[in-house]
Scaffold this motif. Structure first.
Motif, PDB file in Angstrom:
ATOM      1  N   ASP A   1       0.924  -1.297  -0.098  1.00  0.00           N
ATOM      2  CA  ASP A   1       0.112   0.052  -0.194  1.00  0.00           C
ATOM      3  C   ASP A   1       0.758   1.278  -0.074  1.00  0.00           C
ATOM      4  O   ASP A   1       1.001   1.753   1.142  1.00  0.00           O
ATOM      5  CB  ASP A   1      -0.829  -0.047   1.458  1.00  0.00           C
ATOM      6  CG  ASP A   1      -1.880   1.073   1.070  1.00  0.00           C
ATOM      7  OD1 ASP A   1      -2.099   1.492   0.128  1.00  0.00           O
ATOM      8  OD2 ASP A   1      -2.546   1.376   2.194  1.00  0.00           O
TER       9      ASP A   1
ATOM     10  N   LYS B   1      -3.241  -5.573  -6.230  1.00  0.00           N
ATOM     11  CA  LYS B   1      -3.883  -4.972  -4.780  1.00  0.00           C
ATOM     12  C   LYS B   1      -4.364  -3.570  -5.242  1.00  0.00           C
ATOM     13  O   LYS B   1      -5.606  -3.392  -4.516  1.00  0.00           O
ATOM     14  CB  LYS B   1      -2.673  -4.783  -3.939  1.00  0.00           C
ATOM     15  CG  LYS B   1      -3.127  -4.720  -2.622  1.00  0.00           C
ATOM     16  CD  LYS B   1      -2.110  -4.724  -1.464  1.00  0.00           C
ATOM     17  CE  LYS B   1      -2.857  -4.374  -0.043  1.00  0.00           C
ATOM     18  NZ  LYS B   1      -1.799  -4.505   1.244  1.00  0.00           N
ATOM     19  N   ARG B   2      -3.922  -2.955  -6.064  1.00  0.00           N
ATOM     20  CA  ARG B   2      -4.679  -1.409  -6.145  1.00  0.00           C
ATOM     21  C   ARG B   2      -6.225  -1.708  -6.870  1.00  0.00           C
ATOM     22  O   ARG B   2      -6.921  -0.968  -6.577  1.00  0.00           O
ATOM     23  CB  ARG B   2      -3.748  -0.773  -7.088  1.00  0.00           C
ATOM     24  CG  ARG B   2      -2.626   0.160  -6.470  1.00  0.00           C
ATOM     25  CD  ARG B   2      -3.003   1.374  -5.595  1.00  0.00           C
ATOM     26  NE  ARG B   2      -2.943   2.501  -6.642  1.00  0.00           N
ATOM     27  CZ  ARG B   2      -4.124   3.115  -7.142  1.00  0.00           C
ATOM     28  NH1 ARG B   2      -5.465   2.774  -6.508  1.00  0.00           N
ATOM     29  NH2 ARG B   2      -4.148   4.092  -7.784  1.00  0.00           N
TER      30      ARG B   2
ATOM     31  N   ASN C   1      -8.396  -2.966  -3.965  1.00  0.00           N
ATOM     32  CA  ASN C   1      -8.681  -2.051  -3.256  1.00  0.00           C
ATOM     33  C   ASN C   1      -9.752  -1.105  -3.866  1.00  0.00           C
ATOM     34  O   ASN C   1     -10.407  -0.661  -3.157  1.00  0.00           O
ATOM     35  CB  ASN C   1      -7.471  -1.201  -2.960  1.00  0.00           C
ATOM     36  CG  ASN C   1      -6.639  -1.906  -1.779  1.00  0.00           C
ATOM     37  OD1 ASN C   1      -6.881  -3.036  -1.075  1.00  0.00           O
ATOM     38  ND2 ASN C   1      -5.130  -1.606  -1.603  1.00  0.00           N
TER      39      ASN C   1
ATOM     40  N   GLN D   1     -13.023  -2.801  -3.351  1.00  0.00           N
ATOM     41  CA  GLN D   1     -13.207  -2.744  -2.035  1.00  0.00           C
ATOM     42  C   GLN D   1     -14.136  -1.484  -1.673  1.00  0.00           C
ATOM     43  O   GLN D   1     -14.916  -1.037  -0.861  1.00  0.00           O
ATOM     44  CB  GLN D   1     -12.286  -2.935  -1.423  1.00  0.00           C
ATOM     45  CG  GLN D   1     -12.055  -4.514  -1.273  1.00  0.00           C
ATOM     46  CD  GLN D   1     -10.650  -5.047  -0.441  1.00  0.00           C
ATOM     47  OE1 GLN D   1     -10.006  -4.139   0.199  1.00  0.00           O
ATOM     48  NE2 GLN D   1     -10.503  -6.126  -0.137  1.00  0.00           N
ATOM     49  N   SER D   2     -13.278  -0.452  -2.042  1.00  0.00           N
ATOM     50  CA  SER D   2     -13.460   1.050  -1.658  1.00  0.00           C
ATOM     51  C   SER D   2     -14.966   1.302  -2.348  1.00  0.00           C
ATOM     52  O   SER D   2     -15.895   2.087  -1.908  1.00  0.00           O
ATOM     53  CB  SER D   2     -12.634   1.918  -2.500  1.00  0.00           C
ATOM     54  OG  SER D   2     -12.899   3.513  -2.185  1.00  0.00           O
TER      55      SER D   2
ATOM     56  N   GLU E   1      -9.891   8.956  -2.601  1.00  0.00           N
ATOM     57  CA  GLU E   1     -11.014   8.132  -1.763  1.00  0.00           C
ATOM     58  C   GLU E   1     -12.034   9.095  -1.062  1.00  0.00           C
ATOM     59  O   GLU E   1     -13.322   8.741  -1.148  1.00  0.00           O
ATOM     60  CB  GLU E   1     -10.126   7.512  -0.961  1.00  0.00           C
ATOM     61  CG  GLU E   1      -9.476   6.250  -1.254  1.00  0.00           C
ATOM     62  CD  GLU E   1      -8.627   5.615  -0.235  1.00  0.00           C
ATOM     63  OE1 GLU E   1      -8.294   4.198  -0.200  1.00  0.00           O
ATOM     64  OE2 GLU E   1      -8.121   6.319   0.591  1.00  0.00           O
TER      65      GLU E   1
END
Length: 282
Positions: free
Chosen positions: A24, A177-178, A181, A184-185, A231
């Motif tokens: 991250d 992973k990005r 994420n 998920q966001s 975000e």
């Protein structure tokens, strides 16, 4: 030389650990590591040029394992910085497409260098004297364009390519992973919006919400500052049912105002103070 290079690698990994991230990584984290590694790598270059390897085995180990591990970390963080600095603003779908294109580039690289990748990962040694001894590269084996630009005292025909393999393996993990994420966001934002008992639509100027979003970001009061501008903008956009689009361009617009750069924030303060004064008079 082996001990020196291994200590340098440990120092780099310790710095990575001290920052407190694994995969991250923020753009500032990546830039910090690039700046941290550059002087160490320059120091390694100078010492290598002056060093006389005691054996063929020592030289092979250095150019096959040690130098690529150090250079690979530099290439990795440098690429992460480039990816993040050029990442487009907009919806999650736009960003996912951009990140998937980057993944596609990695897939092409691995396919193009499949034989070398398999050779290195299988720990084969048959061609080590051609691949990892300076001045021994066979043009019939080495057709990489980097060969023309290499420093003959600090590079063999293939150590740079091994470093790219190591960097791209890390990049695959980072990019995947990005993308996860982002999903998920998006799910969290959708869940948050369903908890609002009635529709909450932003009915004022979009630039005002962007101004508020950047203020929340720089204040660092959400998740102790462990949240990106994107975000925050995604959250505000979801909460108030509005697409903030290229919010960075909106930020530039705010910066370029000749006066009242924070017009909306000032208006909020004035309205709140006025309401307090009215309540006091009651």
């Amino acid at each position: 030389m082996r001990n020196f290079a291994e200590e340098m690698l440990l120092k780099i990994d310790a710095e990575i650990e001290s920052i407190g991230f694994n995969n991250d990584i923020t753009i500032n984290d990546a830039l910090h590591m690039v700046k941290y590694i550059i002087p160490l790598y320059d120091q390694l270059r100078k010492l290598t040029v002056e060093h006389i390897f005691s054996s063929t085995e020592e030289e092979i180990y250095f150019f096959k394992e040690l130098k690529p591990s150090i250079l690979g970390r530099y290439l990795y963080f440098n690429k992460v910085y480039r990816i993040e600095s050029q990442c487009p603003s907009g919806s999650n779908d736009v960003i996912k497409e951009y990140l998937n294109d980057e993944l596609g580039g990695l897939t092409y690289f691995f396919r193009r260098n499949l034989e070398l990748y398999q050779y290195y990962r299988s720990k084969a040694t048959t061609y080590d004297t051609y691949y990892f001894i300076r001045g021994k590269a066979d043009i019939r084996l080495c057709c990489d364009s980097f060969q023309c630009d290499r420093d003959p005292m600090f590079s063999t025909g293939y150590d740079h390519k091994i470093a790219k393999i190591l960097a791209n393996e890390m990049l695959q993990i980072y990019l995947n992973k990005r993308i996860i994420n982002l999903g998920q966001s998006e799910a969290i934002n959708k869940q948050a919006i369903t908890q609002i008992p009635y529709p909450a639509n932003w009915t004022s100027n979009k630039i005002f919400l962007i101004e508020l979003g950047y203020a929340l970001y720089v204040a660092g009061d959400i998740n102790n500052g462990n949240i990106t501008v994107k975000e925050i903008m995604d959250l505000l956009g979801t909460m108030f049912n509005i697409d903030l689009g290229d919010y960075y361009r909106g930020y530039i617009t705010l910066k370029n105002r000749k006066k009242d750069r924070t017009l909306y924030l000032k208006t909020l303060i004035e309205k709140l103070l006025k309401r307090m004064e009215e309540d006091d008079e009651k």
